[in-house]
Design an enzyme around this catalytic site. Structure first.
Site, mmCIF file in Angstrom:
data_model
loop_
_atom_site.group_PDB
_atom_site.id
_atom_site.type_symbol
_atom_site.label_atom_id
_atom_site.label_comp_id
_atom_site.label_asym_id
_atom_site.label_seq_id
_atom_site.Cartn_x
_atom_site.Cartn_y
_atom_site.Cartn_z
ATOM 1 N N ASP A 1 0.652 -1.544 -0.457
ATOM 2 C CA ASP A 1 0.204 0.253 0.691
ATOM 3 C C ASP A 1 0.795 1.072 -0.239
ATOM 4 O O ASP A 1 1.959 1.435 0.714
ATOM 5 C CB ASP A 1 -1.037 -0.682 1.261
ATOM 6 C CG ASP A 1 -1.814 0.690 0.771
ATOM 7 O OD1 ASP A 1 -2.942 1.200 0.007
ATOM 8 O OD2 ASP A 1 -2.771 1.937 2.022
ATOM 9 N N GLU B 1 14.492 -15.152 0.593
ATOM 10 C CA GLU B 1 14.742 -16.443 1.169
ATOM 11 C C GLU B 1 13.974 -16.988 0.968
ATOM 12 O O GLU B 1 14.491 -18.306 1.718
ATOM 13 C CB GLU B 1 14.690 -15.994 3.074
ATOM 14 C CG GLU B 1 15.927 -15.014 3.097
ATOM 15 C CD GLU B 1 15.712 -13.840 4.690
ATOM 16 O OE1 GLU B 1 15.254 -14.702 5.514
ATOM 17 O OE2 GLU B 1 15.940 -12.966 4.726
HETATM 18 C C1 GLC Z 1 -4.141 2.817 -0.591
HETATM 19 C C2 GLC Z 1 -5.397 1.951 -0.504
HETATM 20 C C3 GLC Z 1 -6.932 2.909 -0.172
HETATM 21 C C4 GLC Z 1 -6.032 3.286 1.415
HETATM 22 C C5 GLC Z 1 -4.886 4.246 1.291
HETATM 23 C C6 GLC Z 1 -4.510 4.741 2.629
HETATM 24 O O1 GLC Z 1 -4.249 3.803 -2.002
HETATM 25 O O2 GLC Z 1 -5.790 1.319 -2.181
HETATM 26 O O3 GLC Z 1 -7.983 2.069 0.046
HETATM 27 O O4 GLC Z 1 -7.266 4.090 1.689
HETATM 28 O O5 GLC Z 1 -4.209 3.623 0.467
HETATM 29 O O6 GLC Z 1 -3.590 3.575 3.530
#
Ligand code: GLC
Length: 486
Positions: free
Chosen positions: A189, A226
């Site tokens: 993310d 790993e």
């Molecule tokens: C990413 C995710 C989204 C979230 C953001 C903050 O863009 O896809 O859904 O709101 O990160 O974590």
């Protein structure tokens, strides 16, 4: 060739996939019970959006414990059962990891371990600088004692300080935790957010994509390597050029990055061709596979984005065959295979997305693409779970769009995706073929693909193997076909 280079990966938003216990919220046992749908669709892997312990300020992208399952989704034992069943069905499992920020309920933040977050001096009563949160408003909030902390997203998602070795060590350990449990990889993310620019840097184009972030992924790659079995990671990197995205998928970093340029492309042949060429060139430059995506849990569904009603669905189906006909890997977001539209008329009181909340309702937010999946039956919640309703109301006219209804209909979008994924042949190269204006025509090791994005009808050189809408001897507008190559 490694499996992920040409894989089709299906994204599950756990809250909205399937509910086993009747509380109206999807959960891990619900997912396990519906895995045969994915095996039948023929995808290679599934990616689970976060299911970790969370106050759910941002649908679980605000994690308070990275090593446990939120009770609303189940238990770690439920996760192990899901993983075992997926592997039995030859489906790999990728989990989301959220390293840019924790929840403000994470013990580190709650216990005041401020050196692990980004705190700064304010300018009098003003925030330290003018950075804006992705959800609107200042990216800084104040604690009761007056201290300012950075949150690139919601105030409930404080940004971590990746210059602190304890943060790095913690995430290395979290990777090991899930890898040793048997996951096949991670979706990272906000992968480009971890390192912040100097806070006095003004003017600032973006808080994101600082060069020093790459050393972090070189370290992660060593961890992934790993483990046996071709573990992988896919990066979420947005708002930057393809060449900069490609740096995240250099041979010693992550394996894939999402192609948001493709996702955001308008229904325009010249623009799509430009994006396809740029994506192929950027990926080839670092030896990574190109990836393609037309929807996810953050974006308006393609059926609604590409038009309305009949036209939108027709284009979304054509876009699906175009995407699945390109060389490389593709991502399919749950419900895309059912041709679900965005739900635009959710009542205000059921909307939960911080994008909606923080913009005071000015932004519609992302709830409309997160409405639970319709599985079977004639009325809501369409087999989503045993309860009377789902956490977001489902449109009554989805009766014809359920998995069961579409399975029985040879012309359904579900059967189009199923046929495409099953017929799809791994491909790594693309050669453009001459075609009239408005038509994209290319050949891969798999197929000769022609997509008519609204030009004049195009005479097909041979009988299609698969078509997104009925065709005769010509390819009508808003239609894609696959033909034998050569
Ligand atoms: C990413 C995710 C989204 C979230 C953001 C903050 O863009 O896809 O859904 O709101 O990160 O974590």
């Amino acid at each position: 060739m490694e499996w992920w280079r040409t894989a089709v990966i299906y994204q599950i938003y756990p809250r909205s996939f399937a509910d086993s216990d009747g509380d109206g919220i999807g959960d891990l046992p619900g997912i396990t019970s519906r895995l045969p749908h994915l095996a039948d669709l023929g995808v290679d892997a599934l990616w689970l959006s976060p299911f970790y312990r969370s106050p759910m300020v941002d649908g679980g992208y605000d994690v308070s414990d990275y090593r446990d399952v939120d009770p609303v989704f189940g238990t770690l034992a439920d996760f192990d059962a899901l993983l075992a069943e997926a592997h039995r069905l030859n489906l790999r499992v990728i989990v989301d990891i959220v390293p840019n920020h924790t929840s403000s309920a994470h013990p580190w933040f709650a216990q005041g371990l401020r050196d692990r977050y980004v705190f700064a001096e304010g300018r009098g009563t003003d925030p330290p600088n003018a950075w804006q949160s992705a959800f609107g408003g200042p990216a800084w909030s104040r604690l009761p004692d007056g201290a300012w902390y950075l949150h690139s997203f919601d105030p409930g998602q404080p940004d971590l300080n990746w210059d602190n070795p304890q943060v790095r060590a913690e995430f290395a350990d979290i990777l090991h935790f899930w890898l040793s449990r048997g996951v096949d990889g991670f979706r990272v993310d906000v992968a480009h957010g971890l390192i912040k620019p100097d806070i006095s840097e003004i003017p600032l184009i973006s808080i994101f994509d600082q060069d020093r972030v790459h050393e972090i992924y070189r370290g992660w790659r060593k961890i992934l390597d790993e483990y046996p079995g071709e573990r992988m990671a896919v990066a979420e990197v947005f708002d930057t050029e393809p060449e900069r995205v490609a740096r995240y998928v250099a041979a010693d970093e992550l394996h894939q990055a999402f192609n948001f340029d493709f996702l955001e492309a308008p229904w325009d042949p010249a623009e799509l061709r430009r994006i396809i060429d740029a994506s192929l060139a950027a990926a080839a430059g670092v030896g990574a596979p190109p990836t393609w995506v037309i929807s996810n849990h953050d974006r308006r569904r393609p059926v609604t984005r590409f038009g309305d009603g009949v036209v939108g669905l027709r284009r979304a189906r054509a876009a699906a065959l175009l995407m699945l006909g390109l060389p490389g890997a593709a991502y399919v977001y749950q419900g895309e295979e059912l041709g679900l539209p965005e739900v635009l008329d959710l009542p205000d009181e059921v909307r939960t997305d911080p994008q909606w909340v923080r913009s005071g309702g000015a932004e519609p937010g992302r709830d409309g693409c997160r409405v639970p999946l319709p599985w079977e039956g004639d009325e809501p919640p369409f087999g989503f779970g045993p309860g009377e309703r789902a956490w977001l109301p489902m449109p009554p006219d989805w009766a014809g769009r359920t998995v069961a209804a579409q399975r029985a209909d040879p012309g359904s979008t579900l059967n189009l995706y199923r046929d495409a994924i099953r017929l799809r042949r791994p491909a790594t190269t693309l050669t453009w073929r001459p075609a009239p204006d408005g038509v994209l025509c290319f050949e891969t090791e798999g197929f000769l693909v022609a997509a008519n994005l609204g030009g004049s009808a195009f005479t097909l050189p041979r009988e299609p193997v698969l078509a997104s809408s009925p065709v005769g001897g010509t390819l009508p507008p808003d239609t894609t076909v696959w033909m034998e190559p050569g």
